[in-house]
Design a protein around this motif. Structure first.
Motif, PDB file in Angstrom:
ATOM      1  N   TRP A   1     -32.256  75.829  37.084  1.00  0.00           N
ATOM      2  CA  TRP A   1     -33.357  76.559  36.441  1.00  0.00           C
ATOM      3  C   TRP A   1     -34.183  77.318  37.478  1.00  0.00           C
ATOM      4  O   TRP A   1     -34.585  78.475  37.246  1.00  0.00           O
ATOM      5  CB  TRP A   1     -34.255  75.593  35.685  1.00  0.00           C
ATOM      6  CG  TRP A   1     -35.380  76.300  34.972  1.00  0.00           C
ATOM      7  CD1 TRP A   1     -35.397  76.750  33.697  1.00  0.00           C
ATOM      8  CD2 TRP A   1     -36.649  76.686  35.543  1.00  0.00           C
ATOM      9  NE1 TRP A   1     -36.587  77.384  33.430  1.00  0.00           N
ATOM     10  CE2 TRP A   1     -37.367  77.356  34.540  1.00  0.00           C
ATOM     11  CE3 TRP A   1     -37.237  76.515  36.792  1.00  0.00           C
ATOM     12  CZ2 TRP A   1     -38.650  77.858  34.756  1.00  0.00           C
ATOM     13  CZ3 TRP A   1     -38.509  77.025  37.014  1.00  0.00           C
ATOM     14  CH2 TRP A   1     -39.209  77.684  36.006  1.00  0.00           C
ATOM     15  N   SER A   2     -34.471  76.691  38.615  1.00  0.00           N
ATOM     16  CA  SER A   2     -35.290  77.317  39.654  1.00  0.00           C
ATOM     17  C   SER A   2     -34.670  78.632  40.125  1.00  0.00           C
ATOM     18  O   SER A   2     -35.375  79.625  40.349  1.00  0.00           O
ATOM     19  CB  SER A   2     -35.466  76.365  40.839  1.00  0.00           C
ATOM     20  OG  SER A   2     -36.121  75.185  40.447  1.00  0.00           O
ATOM     21  N   ILE A   3     -33.348  78.652  40.247  1.00  0.00           N
ATOM     22  CA  ILE A   3     -32.650  79.865  40.691  1.00  0.00           C
ATOM     23  C   ILE A   3     -32.747  80.962  39.626  1.00  0.00           C
ATOM     24  O   ILE A   3     -33.030  82.129  39.938  1.00  0.00           O
ATOM     25  CB  ILE A   3     -31.177  79.543  41.013  1.00  0.00           C
ATOM     26  CG1 ILE A   3     -31.094  78.522  42.163  1.00  0.00           C
ATOM     27  CG2 ILE A   3     -30.403  80.805  41.346  1.00  0.00           C
ATOM     28  CD1 ILE A   3     -29.697  78.004  42.435  1.00  0.00           C
ATOM     29  N   VAL A   4     -32.519  80.589  38.365  1.00  0.00           N
ATOM     30  CA  VAL A   4     -32.578  81.565  37.270  1.00  0.00           C
ATOM     31  C   VAL A   4     -33.987  82.152  37.154  1.00  0.00           C
ATOM     32  O   VAL A   4     -34.163  83.366  36.945  1.00  0.00           O
ATOM     33  CB  VAL A   4     -32.148  80.912  35.945  1.00  0.00           C
ATOM     34  CG1 VAL A   4     -32.340  81.867  34.779  1.00  0.00           C
ATOM     35  CG2 VAL A   4     -30.684  80.465  36.020  1.00  0.00           C
ATOM     36  N   TRP A   5     -34.999  81.311  37.294  1.00  0.00           N
ATOM     37  CA  TRP A   5     -36.390  81.763  37.200  1.00  0.00           C
ATOM     38  C   TRP A   5     -36.701  82.790  38.292  1.00  0.00           C
ATOM     39  O   TRP A   5     -37.354  83.804  38.041  1.00  0.00           O
ATOM     40  CB  TRP A   5     -37.322  80.564  37.292  1.00  0.00           C
ATOM     41  CG  TRP A   5     -38.786  80.918  37.312  1.00  0.00           C
ATOM     42  CD1 TRP A   5     -39.616  80.965  38.392  1.00  0.00           C
ATOM     43  CD2 TRP A   5     -39.598  81.259  36.181  1.00  0.00           C
ATOM     44  NE1 TRP A   5     -40.889  81.317  38.010  1.00  0.00           N
ATOM     45  CE2 TRP A   5     -40.914  81.506  36.657  1.00  0.00           C
ATOM     46  CE3 TRP A   5     -39.353  81.392  34.822  1.00  0.00           C
ATOM     47  CZ2 TRP A   5     -41.960  81.866  35.821  1.00  0.00           C
ATOM     48  CZ3 TRP A   5     -40.408  81.753  33.973  1.00  0.00           C
ATOM     49  CH2 TRP A   5     -41.678  81.985  34.488  1.00  0.00           C
TER      50      TRP A   5
ATOM     51  N   ALA B   1     -41.046  77.909  40.777  1.00  0.00           N
ATOM     52  CA  ALA B   1     -39.673  77.568  41.167  1.00  0.00           C
ATOM     53  C   ALA B   1     -39.678  76.447  42.203  1.00  0.00           C
ATOM     54  O   ALA B   1     -38.858  75.528  42.144  1.00  0.00           O
ATOM     55  CB  ALA B   1     -38.962  78.793  41.720  1.00  0.00           C
ATOM     56  N   LEU B   2     -40.605  76.509  43.157  1.00  0.00           N
ATOM     57  CA  LEU B   2     -40.705  75.483  44.192  1.00  0.00           C
ATOM     58  C   LEU B   2     -41.080  74.129  43.598  1.00  0.00           C
ATOM     59  O   LEU B   2     -40.513  73.091  43.974  1.00  0.00           O
ATOM     60  CB  LEU B   2     -41.742  75.905  45.236  1.00  0.00           C
ATOM     61  CG  LEU B   2     -42.036  74.902  46.366  1.00  0.00           C
ATOM     62  CD1 LEU B   2     -40.778  74.667  47.202  1.00  0.00           C
ATOM     63  CD2 LEU B   2     -43.180  75.402  47.228  1.00  0.00           C
ATOM     64  N   LEU B   3     -42.011  74.124  42.656  1.00  0.00           N
ATOM     65  CA  LEU B   3     -42.459  72.871  42.037  1.00  0.00           C
ATOM     66  C   LEU B   3     -41.325  72.175  41.294  1.00  0.00           C
ATOM     67  O   LEU B   3     -41.097  70.969  41.462  1.00  0.00           O
ATOM     68  CB  LEU B   3     -43.614  73.155  41.075  1.00  0.00           C
ATOM     69  CG  LEU B   3     -44.935  73.640  41.684  1.00  0.00           C
ATOM     70  CD1 LEU B   3     -45.926  73.980  40.579  1.00  0.00           C
ATOM     71  CD2 LEU B   3     -45.515  72.592  42.621  1.00  0.00           C
ATOM     72  N   ILE B   4     -40.611  72.925  40.467  1.00  0.00           N
ATOM     73  CA  ILE B   4     -39.545  72.319  39.665  1.00  0.00           C
ATOM     74  C   ILE B   4     -38.366  71.935  40.548  1.00  0.00           C
ATOM     75  O   ILE B   4     -37.683  70.927  40.290  1.00  0.00           O
ATOM     76  CB  ILE B   4     -39.139  73.273  38.530  1.00  0.00           C
ATOM     77  CG1 ILE B   4     -40.329  73.461  37.580  1.00  0.00           C
ATOM     78  CG2 ILE B   4     -37.916  72.750  37.779  1.00  0.00           C
ATOM     79  CD1 ILE B   4     -40.046  74.287  36.352  1.00  0.00           C
ATOM     80  N   PHE B   5     -38.115  72.685  41.610  1.00  0.00           N
ATOM     81  CA  PHE B   5     -37.067  72.312  42.555  1.00  0.00           C
ATOM     82  C   PHE B   5     -37.408  70.980  43.229  1.00  0.00           C
ATOM     83  O   PHE B   5     -36.543  70.096  43.355  1.00  0.00           O
ATOM     84  CB  PHE B   5     -36.903  73.402  43.620  1.00  0.00           C
ATOM     85  CG  PHE B   5     -35.859  73.093  44.659  1.00  0.00           C
ATOM     86  CD1 PHE B   5     -34.518  73.348  44.418  1.00  0.00           C
ATOM     87  CD2 PHE B   5     -36.221  72.524  45.879  1.00  0.00           C
ATOM     88  CE1 PHE B   5     -33.545  73.052  45.377  1.00  0.00           C
ATOM     89  CE2 PHE B   5     -35.258  72.220  46.838  1.00  0.00           C
ATOM     90  CZ  PHE B   5     -33.923  72.488  46.590  1.00  0.00           C
TER      91      PHE B   5
ATOM     92  N   PHE C   1     -40.172  77.436  28.657  1.00  0.00           N
ATOM     93  CA  PHE C   1     -39.884  76.309  27.769  1.00  0.00           C
ATOM     94  C   PHE C   1     -38.837  75.386  28.384  1.00  0.00           C
ATOM     95  O   PHE C   1     -39.000  74.165  28.415  1.00  0.00           O
ATOM     96  CB  PHE C   1     -39.405  76.834  26.416  1.00  0.00           C
ATOM     97  CG  PHE C   1     -38.635  75.828  25.602  1.00  0.00           C
ATOM     98  CD1 PHE C   1     -39.299  74.854  24.874  1.00  0.00           C
ATOM     99  CD2 PHE C   1     -37.240  75.847  25.583  1.00  0.00           C
ATOM    100  CE1 PHE C   1     -38.588  73.918  24.128  1.00  0.00           C
ATOM    101  CE2 PHE C   1     -36.530  74.926  24.846  1.00  0.00           C
ATOM    102  CZ  PHE C   1     -37.208  73.953  24.117  1.00  0.00           C
ATOM    103  N   LEU C   2     -37.757  75.974  28.898  1.00  0.00           N
ATOM    104  CA  LEU C   2     -36.697  75.168  29.503  1.00  0.00           C
ATOM    105  C   LEU C   2     -37.201  74.430  30.746  1.00  0.00           C
ATOM    106  O   LEU C   2     -36.848  73.275  30.983  1.00  0.00           O
ATOM    107  CB  LEU C   2     -35.508  76.053  29.871  1.00  0.00           C
ATOM    108  CG  LEU C   2     -34.711  76.669  28.717  1.00  0.00           C
ATOM    109  CD1 LEU C   2     -33.593  77.551  29.262  1.00  0.00           C
ATOM    110  CD2 LEU C   2     -34.143  75.584  27.808  1.00  0.00           C
TER     111      LEU C   2
END
Length: 511
Positions: free
Chosen positions: A239-243, A128-132, A27-28
């Motif tokens: 967020w990418s790191i937390v995921w 994670a790569l996409l959102i980064f 969601f985030l």
């Protein structure tokens, strides 16, 4: 003991489970991505010098009223506009059109490629790569904005290309994580992220317009709108790191999940007869299936209406309803707030009525999709006959229509993709979303042609077009939707093993 009874005994509550935590993180992630996507739509108003278009009708009350045939009773709303401190960029209207549409150029290019790439990299790392990548493009936007608009266009294409893989990747992720009985709840939780992201970008984006620092400060830190993009991009990187820490491609490889929850999900997936994640994509059977064509048609027409509403509502609020810039952002966000609440509340409702056997899964999907498309069609058609004299009624209808559209998001075609296509849901969604994303740049462009003179009559035609689009989506889904896993998405070997195990247990229990 049957597998179904065993699953019931193993069931771990959704509340406080690791799968719910992952749904919250998803969601985030979607929240941030859609805020990044729509941030420029509101931010560009704060960035561009309003005099760059040299349109006298924009600044003169009398000429404005005459030009658009505005009723005399609404002349009090045609207030003159004043330049904000941060409106320093000289991007003409044609350039702004390219900037706003360029996101969807990249978005349309990567849907299918991403649905294939996620099988190679795994949904954990790929998401994670996409959102980064999207976040980095957002952070760099204020830095490159002063150099040349073509650089901003390139950044928006990169952000669009990155976000083009979001939905295929998340469908691929939930194909191994979400039990069928919880699929609607988990996906609707994550699917409410886009609405909330849009809300935030519309409301707080305007707040960053209100301040600018001393001219001695470097340009990239001088204006408030730059900090808006820095904030969204920075949070996306975090967020990418937390995921990467908490997520995994499958429950079996997750270090944080309990053994009971892991076994429960495994048993549910065995019951669903889902293929192994490494199964080859059955292209021919998939492209010939009724379920695939149902999603394609339903998505194309519903997305055309949604993209139009998302992108042109602020223009409609300004040109026909004559709301000020300050009121525009908040009022434009209200429909998305209502949609967010409906998605959050109705997702669990769909799983409840299916679990209680009140209706079959496919009928629940048709019911929710029907409500989510017929309601906005009726409301948009009604809005087309309103003008500035009944502008608050128009806003109310817009809120109601987009609110009910939340039923489509929580229990309609979006969730139905996973019902029939299993681990191939990402590919199905990727192909369909590639074609439907044409509406991302087609709908605003077509609207700009129809509403060239910004009159209420022209906007009536546009809203009728949006209503017809939602109506076609509703009819197509009702007649074509499929509710169970299709043969090309089933694992025949697992199916046979499951039946043999069930038969052995049955004989054992009899003895």
């Amino acid at each position: 003991m049957t597998t179904s009874n065993k699953t019931t005994q193993l069931k771990t509550p959704l509340m406080c489970s690791h799968r719910l935590l992952l749904a919250f993180l998803a969601f985030l992630g979607f929240f941030l991505c859609y805020a990044q996507r729509n941030g420029l739509s509101v931010g560009i108003i704060c960035m561009v010098n309003p005099s760059v278009d040299n349109d006298p009708a924009t600044y003169n009350n009398n000429s404005l009223a005459n030009h658009r045939n505005i009723p005399a009773s609404c002349h009090q709303h045609t207030a003159e506009k004043s330049q904000l401190p941060g409106q320093v960029l000289l991007w003409p209207k044609s350039t702004r059109g390219f900037l706003l549409g360029s996101f969807y150029w990249g978005y349309a290019l990567t849907q299918v490629a991403s649905s294939v790439a996620v099988n190679l990299l795994g949904p954990k790392r790929f998401l994670a790569l996409l959102i980064f990548a999207s976040s980095m493009a957002t952070i760099l936007l204020p830095i490159f904005s002063k150099l040349h608009p073509s650089l901003v266009i390139a950044l928006r294409i990169v952000a669009g290309a990155a976000q083009g893989g979001l939905w295929p990747t998340i469908f691929r992720f939930w194909s191994t994580w979400a039990p069928a009985s919880e699929r609607t709840t988990l996906l609707s939780f994550q699917s409410s992220g886009p609405s909330m992201g849009t809300i935030i970008s519309l409301i707080i984006g305007g707040l960053f317009c209100t301040f600018s620092l001393n001219d001695a400060i470097p340009f990239i830190f001088r204006h408030g709108w730059a900090y808006f993009f820095y904030l969204l991009g920075g949070l996306g990187i975090v967020w990418s790191i937390v995921w990467l820490i908490f997520a995994s491609d499958t429950p079996a490889t997750n270090r944080h999940i309990t053994l009971d929850e892991k076994e429960y999900i495994r048993a549910c997936k065995a019951e669903e007869k889902i293929q192994d994640v490494n199964t080859k994509i059955p292209w021919s059977a998939m492209l010939r299936s009724q379920g695939f064509w149902c999603i394609l048609i339903s998505m194309c027409f519903s997305d055309f209406g949604l993209y139009a509403v998302w992108t042109v509502v602020p223009e409609y609020m300004s040109e026909v309803l004559l709301f000020s810039i300050e009121a525009n952002g908040f009022l434009s966000a209200l429909p998305h707030m209502a949609s967010f609440l409906v998605v959050m509340l109705s997702g669990g409702l769909a799983d409840f009525i299916i679990g209680k056997n009140y209706v079959k899964r496919i009928n629940a999907r048709k019911l929710f999709h029907g409500i989510g498309t017929f309601a906005p069609a009726i409301c948009l058609l009604s809005i087309s006959f309103l003008d500035c004299q009944r502008r608050y009624l128009a806003v109310a209808l817009l809120i109601i229509g987009i609110a009910f559209n939340g039923f489509m998001m929580s229990g309609g075609y979006i969730v139905n993709v996973g019902d029939f296509s299993g681990v191939h849901s990402g590919v199905v969604f990727g192909i369909c979303n590639t074609i439907s994303s044409i509406g991302g740049f087609g709908a605003p462009y077509l609207t700009s042609i129809i509403t060239k003179h910004k009159t209420a009559l022209e906007w009536r035609v546009a809203f009728m077009l949006y209503a017809a689009s939602f109506l076609i989506s509703a009819i197509a889904f009702i007649f074509l939707a499929r509710g169970e896993t299709e043969p090309w998405a089933c694992d025949d070997e697992q199916d046979e093993a499951h039946e043999e195990l069930t038969e052995v247990k049955r004989k054992t229990s009899v003895i």
